[in-house]
Design a protein around this motif. Structure first.
Motif, mmCIF file in Angstrom:
data_model
loop_
_atom_site.group_PDB
_atom_site.id
_atom_site.type_symbol
_atom_site.label_atom_id
_atom_site.label_comp_id
_atom_site.label_asym_id
_atom_site.label_seq_id
_atom_site.Cartn_x
_atom_site.Cartn_y
_atom_site.Cartn_z
ATOM 1 N N ASP A 57 0.830 -1.189 0.000
ATOM 2 C CA ASP A 57 0.000 0.000 0.000
ATOM 3 C C ASP A 57 0.874 1.253 0.000
ATOM 4 N N TYR A 58 1.967 1.187 0.793
ATOM 5 C CA TYR A 58 2.854 2.340 0.936
ATOM 6 C C TYR A 58 3.509 2.690 -0.401
ATOM 7 N N VAL A 59 4.091 1.668 -1.046
ATOM 8 C CA VAL A 59 4.824 1.967 -2.276
ATOM 9 C C VAL A 59 3.917 2.224 -3.466
ATOM 10 N N ALA A 60 2.645 1.901 -3.271
ATOM 11 C CA ALA A 60 1.713 2.148 -4.360
ATOM 12 C C ALA A 60 1.528 3.639 -4.614
ATOM 13 N N ASN A 61 1.801 4.406 -3.617
ATOM 14 C CA ASN A 61 1.692 5.849 -3.735
ATOM 15 C C ASN A 61 2.972 6.395 -4.355
ATOM 16 N N PRO A 62 2.903 7.026 -5.556
ATOM 17 C CA PRO A 62 4.134 7.433 -6.254
ATOM 18 C C PRO A 62 4.969 8.429 -5.453
ATOM 19 N N ILE A 63 4.334 9.292 -4.688
ATOM 20 C CA ILE A 63 5.131 10.246 -3.908
ATOM 21 C C ILE A 63 5.911 9.519 -2.828
ATOM 22 N N GLN A 64 5.223 8.513 -2.246
ATOM 23 C CA GLN A 64 5.910 7.742 -1.215
ATOM 24 C C GLN A 64 7.033 6.905 -1.817
ATOM 25 N N ALA A 65 6.793 6.365 -3.007
ATOM 26 C CA ALA A 65 7.838 5.588 -3.675
ATOM 27 C C ALA A 65 9.053 6.481 -3.955
ATOM 28 N N TYR A 66 8.727 7.682 -4.465
ATOM 29 C CA TYR A 66 9.803 8.635 -4.729
ATOM 30 C C TYR A 66 10.573 8.954 -3.445
ATOM 31 N N SER A 67 9.812 9.203 -2.400
ATOM 32 C CA SER A 67 10.414 9.563 -1.122
ATOM 33 C C SER A 67 11.310 8.444 -0.601
ATOM 34 N N LEU A 68 10.854 7.206 -0.750
ATOM 35 C CA LEU A 68 11.645 6.059 -0.301
ATOM 36 C C LEU A 68 12.984 6.013 -1.040
ATOM 37 N N ILE A 69 12.901 6.210 -2.366
ATOM 38 C CA ILE A 69 14.128 6.137 -3.159
ATOM 39 C C ILE A 69 15.074 7.286 -2.785
ATOM 40 N N LYS A 70 14.481 8.458 -2.568
ATOM 41 C CA LYS A 70 15.318 9.595 -2.168
ATOM 42 C C LYS A 70 16.032 9.300 -0.847
ATOM 43 N N ARG A 71 15.283 8.767 0.100
ATOM 44 C CA ARG A 71 15.883 8.474 1.403
ATOM 45 C C ARG A 71 17.054 7.503 1.265
ATOM 46 N N MET A 72 16.818 6.490 0.422
ATOM 47 C CA MET A 72 17.849 5.459 0.339
ATOM 48 C C MET A 72 18.995 5.828 -0.600
ATOM 49 N N THR A 73 18.894 6.983 -1.253
ATOM 50 C CA THR A 73 20.032 7.434 -2.067
ATOM 51 C C THR A 73 20.695 8.649 -1.425
ATOM 52 N N ILE A 74 20.077 9.808 -1.671
ATOM 53 C CA ILE A 74 20.696 11.043 -1.190
ATOM 54 C C ILE A 74 20.833 11.073 0.322
ATOM 55 N N ASP A 75 19.725 10.775 1.002
ATOM 56 C CA ASP A 75 19.763 10.886 2.465
ATOM 57 C C ASP A 75 20.751 9.900 3.072
ATOM 58 N N LEU A 76 20.713 8.673 2.573
ATOM 59 C CA LEU A 76 21.640 7.680 3.135
ATOM 60 C C LEU A 76 23.090 8.062 2.833
ATOM 61 N N LYS A 77 23.258 8.696 1.676
ATOM 62 C CA LYS A 77 24.603 9.158 1.306
ATOM 63 C C LYS A 77 25.101 10.180 2.336
ATOM 64 N N ALA A 78 24.201 11.075 2.700
ATOM 65 C CA ALA A 78 24.582 12.077 3.714
ATOM 66 C C ALA A 78 24.963 11.389 5.023
ATOM 67 N N VAL A 79 24.183 10.376 5.377
ATOM 68 C CA VAL A 79 24.491 9.624 6.603
ATOM 69 C C VAL A 79 25.859 8.960 6.463
ATOM 70 N N GLU A 80 26.096 8.384 5.300
ATOM 71 C CA GLU A 80 27.370 7.709 5.067
ATOM 72 C C GLU A 80 28.537 8.688 5.238
ATOM 73 N N GLU A 81 28.337 9.869 4.655
ATOM 74 C CA GLU A 81 29.408 10.865 4.778
ATOM 75 C C GLU A 81 29.658 11.233 6.238
ATOM 76 N N SER A 82 28.560 11.432 6.955
ATOM 77 C CA SER A 82 28.709 11.789 8.363
ATOM 78 C C SER A 82 29.432 10.707 9.147
ATOM 79 N N THR A 83 29.030 9.456 8.940
ATOM 80 C CA THR A 83 29.687 8.389 9.707
ATOM 81 C C THR A 83 31.151 8.267 9.305
#
Ligand code: AKG
Ligand code: FE2
Length: 485
Positions: A57-83
């Motif tokens: 149900d969650y990923v069926a929503n395109p905005i949520q799908a987009y948001s998930l992908i953003k989190r796991m790319t850009i956001d996680l990258k930022a986390v990686e840099e910080s660590t």
């Protein structure tokens, strides 16, 4: 480099602490930024159930799908840099680097500082519970003063352990009990009651065993003497009877040179026999600053002549010193000339007339247990002596400049005659060490009381006997003394 022996190195330590705190503060604010990035990442995921249906149900929503992908790319990258940044060795403050670069103190220094506190407690009869509150208060003529810091339960435990190791079981027991009381109402717990109790039990046991074994309490363990004989028989507070003092005079002293006729020196007699006097305004503030600056880089832990027959450093003399001779700086030459005008004695080190200036700084609790300045063994060991000792002879007299005031403690005491000389910046104390037949005068036994507050600076000049033979003639009679300056 030993921290508890000189006050000057403690100033450096305070500066080092400041530098380290700045570095740590930068580190903490940096880390906080990175932690914020990670926290944001953690909190950015809205709660989604574990059920497959719910996730679908969650990923069926395109905005949520987009948001998930953003989190796991850009956001996680930022986390990686910080660590990664936080894990970089250069990013993490390197304490062991500071330890060696700043010559930070070692545990032996802490041990020395604790012993200094115990010595002060004992010498000035400081009230223990006041001490724990950071309040130094005695029943002597020393006005109490307050420290910013208080002692923690762990500090009390540590002081108790040090006291125990010196064989002062009764004092150790008091410290352990105080630690227990302190531990009860401590906000940030520094040590558990169980840990303290274990030490208290041992101390009580050791104390009782000693009492059982040693039925004759008049025989005290040697270790007990180590500190206790310090300022006996009169102690640092007791003054001698007025009877002893009534013949002592203050006067203007014209010395041994016409120059001093114009500017006689204020002289205060402290004892007639042996002759001890304090002379005021004999060195200027500017000269004092110069002397301190010249000596500062060379200060080293003081030693004393030990039972081993060698010079050693120990708890008997906690100060740091160095030497200044007339050919090292014009100031020493100028002082040599002044001392010659005042005392009438030859004062050149390079001519075997006197020693160079010994400049000393006393640190926390810094003291020198009573001793004699004369060497006495010189005439018995002529063949084993170095050139200077053999030619110069014994120390006929001591001249000691006070290069600082001391806020509390630090007096020079002569326990056999009950004379107390208090440090006064710009003054000096003078006394004869030898009788006129050349033998040491045992009554000159003297020591430096522990510094309770402040930094004590002194400079000694020991006049040697051989060069003074025409100016201060000797006598065959063993009962004749130099009675004046
Ligand atoms: O510092 C003092 O008050 C005394 C020092 C002393 O006796 C010495 O250095 O021989
Ligand atoms: Fe001395």
């Amino acid at each position: 480099h030993e921290y508890f022996t000189a006050t000057t190195s403690l100033i450096n330590l305070l500066q080092s602490e400041h530098t380290i705190i700045n570095v740590l503060q930068d580190y903490v604010s940096g880390v906080e930024k990175h932690i914020e990035v990670i926290k944001q990442f953690i909190n950015s995921r809205r709660s989604v159930g574990e059920e497959v249906d719910e996730m679908a149900d969650y990923v069926a929503n395109p905005i949520q799908a987009y948001s998930l992908i953003k989190r796991m790319t850009i956001d996680l990258k930022a986390v990686e840099e910080s660590t990664q940044v936080m894990a970089t060795p250069d990013y993490v403050p390197n304490i062991s680097y500071f330890r060696s670069a700043f010559y930070l103190p070692q545990e032996s220094d802490l041990h020395g500082a604790a012993n200094a506190l115990l010595l002060l407690q004992e010498t000035y009869k400081l009230n223990m519970s006041a001490m724990v509150r950071g309040f130094l208060q005695s029943n002597g003529p020393i006005s109490p003063f307050q420290a910013e810091e208080q002692l923690t339960a762990r500090d009390c435990l540590y002081l108790g352990k040090n006291s125990f190791n010196q064989g002062h079981y009764d004092n150790a027991i008091d410290w352990f009990k105080t630690a227990l009381t302190k531990a009860e109402d401590e906000h940030n717990i520094t040590v558990s009651r169980e840990e303290i109790q274990a030490f208290l039990d041992i101390a009580v046991y050791a104390h009782n065993e000693i009492l059982k074994e040693r039925k004759d309490i008049s025989i005290m363990p040697v270790i007990f003497f180590k500190h206790y004989f310090l300022f006996s028989p009169l102690g640092p507070f007791q003054l001698r009877p007025l009877e002893w003092e009534k013949n002592l005079r203050c006067r203007y002293f014209k010395g041994y040179h016409p120059y001093l006729l114009l500017q006689p020196i204020k002289l205060e007699e402290k004892s007639k026999k042996p002759y001890i006097a304090q002379l005021y305004d004999v060195i200027s503030d500017k000269e004092i600053r110069k002397m301190q600056n010249l000596s500062m880089p060379y200060l080293q832990r003081s030693t004393h002549y030990g039972y081993s027959g060698f010079y050693e450093a120990s708890q008997k003399r906690t100060s740091a010193n160095t030497w200044l001779a007339e050919d090292q700086d014009p100031l020493a030459e100028r002082l040599d000339n002044r001392l010659k005008m005042i005392t009438g004695m030859a004062s050149r080190y390079r001519h075997y007339e006197a020693e160079a200036y010994q400049i000393a700084n006393y640190g926390i609790g810094g003291h020198y247990v009573p001793h004699q300045d004369f060497i006495q063994s010189i005439k018995d060991n002529l063949f084993q002596l170095d050139d200077f000792e053999a030619r110069a002879g014994d120390r006929i007299a001591t001249w000691m400049f006070y290069l600082s005031d001391v806020e509390a403690g630090g007096a020079t005491v002569f326990p056999y005659v009950g004379a107390v000389v208090r440090p006064k910046k710009g003054s000096a104390v003078f006394w004869w060490n030898l009788k006129r037949n050349g033998e040491g005068d045992a009554m000159t036994y003297h020591g430096a009381c522990p510094v309770l507050r402040g930094s004590k600076w002194v400079s000694n000049k020991w006049f040697r006997v051989n060069a003074q033979m025409f100016r201060k003639p000797c006598s065959l009679n063993e009962d004749t003394y130099f009675t004046d300056l």
